[in-house]
Write a protein that holds these residues in place. Sequence first.
Motif, PDB file in Angstrom:
ATOM      1  N   CYS A  37       0.834  -1.207   0.000  1.00  0.00           N
ATOM      2  CA  CYS A  37       0.000   0.000   0.000  1.00  0.00           C
ATOM      3  C   CYS A  37       0.865   1.252   0.000  1.00  0.00           C
ATOM      4  O   CYS A  37       1.867   1.316   0.710  1.00  0.00           O
ATOM      5  CB  CYS A  37      -0.930   0.019   1.203  1.00  0.00           C
ATOM      6  N   ASP A  38       0.454   2.229  -0.789  1.00  0.00           N
ATOM      7  CA  ASP A  38       1.244   3.471  -0.865  1.00  0.00           C
ATOM      8  C   ASP A  38       1.028   4.375   0.359  1.00  0.00           C
ATOM      9  O   ASP A  38       1.763   5.334   0.564  1.00  0.00           O
ATOM     10  CB  ASP A  38       0.960   4.220  -2.180  1.00  0.00           C
ATOM     11  N   GLU A  39       0.004   4.081   1.176  1.00  0.00           N
ATOM     12  CA  GLU A  39      -0.170   4.883   2.401  1.00  0.00           C
ATOM     13  C   GLU A  39       0.733   4.312   3.496  1.00  0.00           C
ATOM     14  O   GLU A  39       1.052   3.129   3.495  1.00  0.00           O
ATOM     15  CB  GLU A  39      -1.627   4.844   2.865  1.00  0.00           C
ATOM     16  N   GLU A  45     -10.479   1.949   7.841  1.00  0.00           N
ATOM     17  CA  GLU A  45     -11.796   2.162   7.258  1.00  0.00           C
ATOM     18  C   GLU A  45     -12.028   3.667   7.118  1.00  0.00           C
ATOM     19  O   GLU A  45     -11.695   4.435   8.016  1.00  0.00           O
ATOM     20  CB  GLU A  45     -12.870   1.543   8.155  1.00  0.00           C
ATOM     21  N   ARG A  46     -12.615   4.069   6.004  1.00  0.00           N
ATOM     22  CA  ARG A  46     -12.739   5.514   5.749  1.00  0.00           C
ATOM     23  C   ARG A  46     -14.014   6.167   6.291  1.00  0.00           C
ATOM     24  O   ARG A  46     -14.006   7.379   6.548  1.00  0.00           O
ATOM     25  CB  ARG A  46     -12.613   5.777   4.243  1.00  0.00           C
ATOM     26  N   PRO A  47     -15.142   5.428   6.478  1.00  0.00           N
ATOM     27  CA  PRO A  47     -16.350   6.133   6.938  1.00  0.00           C
ATOM     28  C   PRO A  47     -16.159   7.055   8.151  1.00  0.00           C
ATOM     29  O   PRO A  47     -16.701   8.169   8.154  1.00  0.00           O
ATOM     30  CB  PRO A  47     -17.338   4.984   7.218  1.00  0.00           C
ATOM     31  N   SER A  50     -15.266  11.110   7.863  1.00  0.00           N
ATOM     32  CA  SER A  50     -16.182  12.239   7.654  1.00  0.00           C
ATOM     33  C   SER A  50     -17.244  12.268   8.754  1.00  0.00           C
ATOM     34  O   SER A  50     -18.202  13.035   8.646  1.00  0.00           O
ATOM     35  CB  SER A  50     -16.847  12.127   6.274  1.00  0.00           C
ATOM     36  N   LYS A  51     -17.064  11.437   9.767  1.00  0.00           N
ATOM     37  CA  LYS A  51     -18.078  11.365  10.841  1.00  0.00           C
ATOM     38  C   LYS A  51     -17.373  11.458  12.205  1.00  0.00           C
ATOM     39  O   LYS A  51     -16.792  12.494  12.529  1.00  0.00           O
ATOM     40  CB  LYS A  51     -18.874  10.056  10.731  1.00  0.00           C
ATOM     41  N   GLY A  52     -17.407  10.349  12.963  1.00  0.00           N
ATOM     42  CA  GLY A  52     -16.909  10.389  14.338  1.00  0.00           C
ATOM     43  C   GLY A  52     -15.465  10.833  14.483  1.00  0.00           C
ATOM     44  O   GLY A  52     -15.135  11.605  15.390  1.00  0.00           O
TER      45      GLY A  52
END
Length: 421
Positions: A37-39, A45-47, A50-52
């Motif tokens: 992985c390049d990260e 997990e991405r959700p 933009s939330k918690g």
Amino acid sequence: MVDADQTFVIVGGGLAGAKAAETLRAEGFTGRVILICDERDHPYERPPLSKGYLLGKEERDSVFVHEPAWYARHDIELHLGQTVAAIDRAARTVRFGEDGTVVRYDKLLLATGAEPRRLDVPGTDLAGVHHLRRLTHAERLRGVLSALGRDNGHLVIAGAGWIGLEVAAAAREYGAEVTVVEPEPTPLHGVLGPELGELFTELHREHGVRFHFGARLTEIIGQDGAVLAARTDDGEEHPAHSVLAAIGAAPRTALAEAAGLEMADRAHGGGIAVDERLRTSDPDIHAAGDVASFPHPLFGTRLRVEHWANALNGGPAAARAMLGRDVVYDRVPYFFSDQYDLGMEYSGWAPPGAYDEVVIRGDAGRREFIAFWVRQGRVLAGMNVNVWDVTDTVQRLIRTRAQVDTEALADPHVPLGSLVP
Ligand SMILES: Cc1cc2nc3c(=O)[nH]c(=O)nc-3n(C[C@H](O)[C@H](O)[C@H](O)COP(=O)(O)OP(=O)(O)OC[C@H]3O[C@@H](n4cnc5c(N)ncnc54)[C@H](O)[C@@H]3O)c2cc1C
């Protein structure tokens, strides 16, 4: 114990890649599993970004798919911060961009995900213009929202899709002023159509978000490197201290394209074309998650699904197919969102033009209902809003393709399960 007879390589350490690695081991694969992985962060997990997590309510540790020690414990060879720059299909190798390392594979999984589309307007490279895809983006944006909230600052968001709306909700919770610019007449237009899009307009307006529909951003005006305002194509200027470009994501197909793999038509969302077993035009290469376009037997079309559940289930399905198991990937597309005190889940596929009626069951005014998108009496999609534990039944209604009585569908006194044949 690893026996090095077979090597399975996974490119992309998002949810699809990490879940594929987990499944290979769970299914008893004893060869080498190499996850690249390049990260620099372990698969996450991405959700929550933009939330918690964006709101500072969830810990950093909670976003990871597995704890770091899990990979070594399961003999997964993890290469973080490494980009796969090329695939040589004839030699069955991949090459790292950073140090030129070449790794041979017997089977290869491409789980390269998607990347945010960039605004192609003057001013887009100013420091106050943001995207949201990675943990590092979320961490930066968190600081930005908190500062905007403290200083009564303005955030302009280009795009009223899921990420645009979720960030609008988070920004309001921080106390920032928010304007959302969207070319369509309602939010989420391409997914929900105008009827249900309106619900999200009202929800956000009640929380103080301003919408500017029917317009596109044409320029971000800056001074000394800082954002001052955003201009739209109708000549309006919106005060802005920061801008979030939330205009969708593009599948990361460059590697697959350069390797000569078949791509899906752009009209179907593009992406790497795979069959129902998630196999690309090369039988030794599979693709899953946001990057893959698969033929969906229920909807009679190719779909490229940019949602969490598709990575969660597609990664394992691809892993099983790589092991030669019988796989038909025909999950009903599913996603969820949380904005303020509204939680929703959506199952199915019903863009504008695909349905002829929206049936509401429950109280839309109180935002406690299920909406069904129906074509010729058959349910194509369902969205439960602040109503829980109905997803299985909604998905069974979609899957059976049965003709339903729409009056009964709208009537909360008729048990939903009784409508499933
Ligand atoms: C902010 C945000 C909020 C979201 N919220 C929701 C939600 O509420 N509900 C929902 O259903 N979905 C949500 N999603 C969508 C969901 O997160 C994605 O569908 C999911 O992340 C897709 O997983 P993936 O493994 O296919 O791809 P990704 O998560 O994109 O992972 C792919 C990885 O591969 C890496 N990579 C790419 N190319 C290479 C290469 N050549 N070499 C090495 N590495 C490479 C990428 O950098 C990335 O780390 C959200 C997405 C975002 C960005």
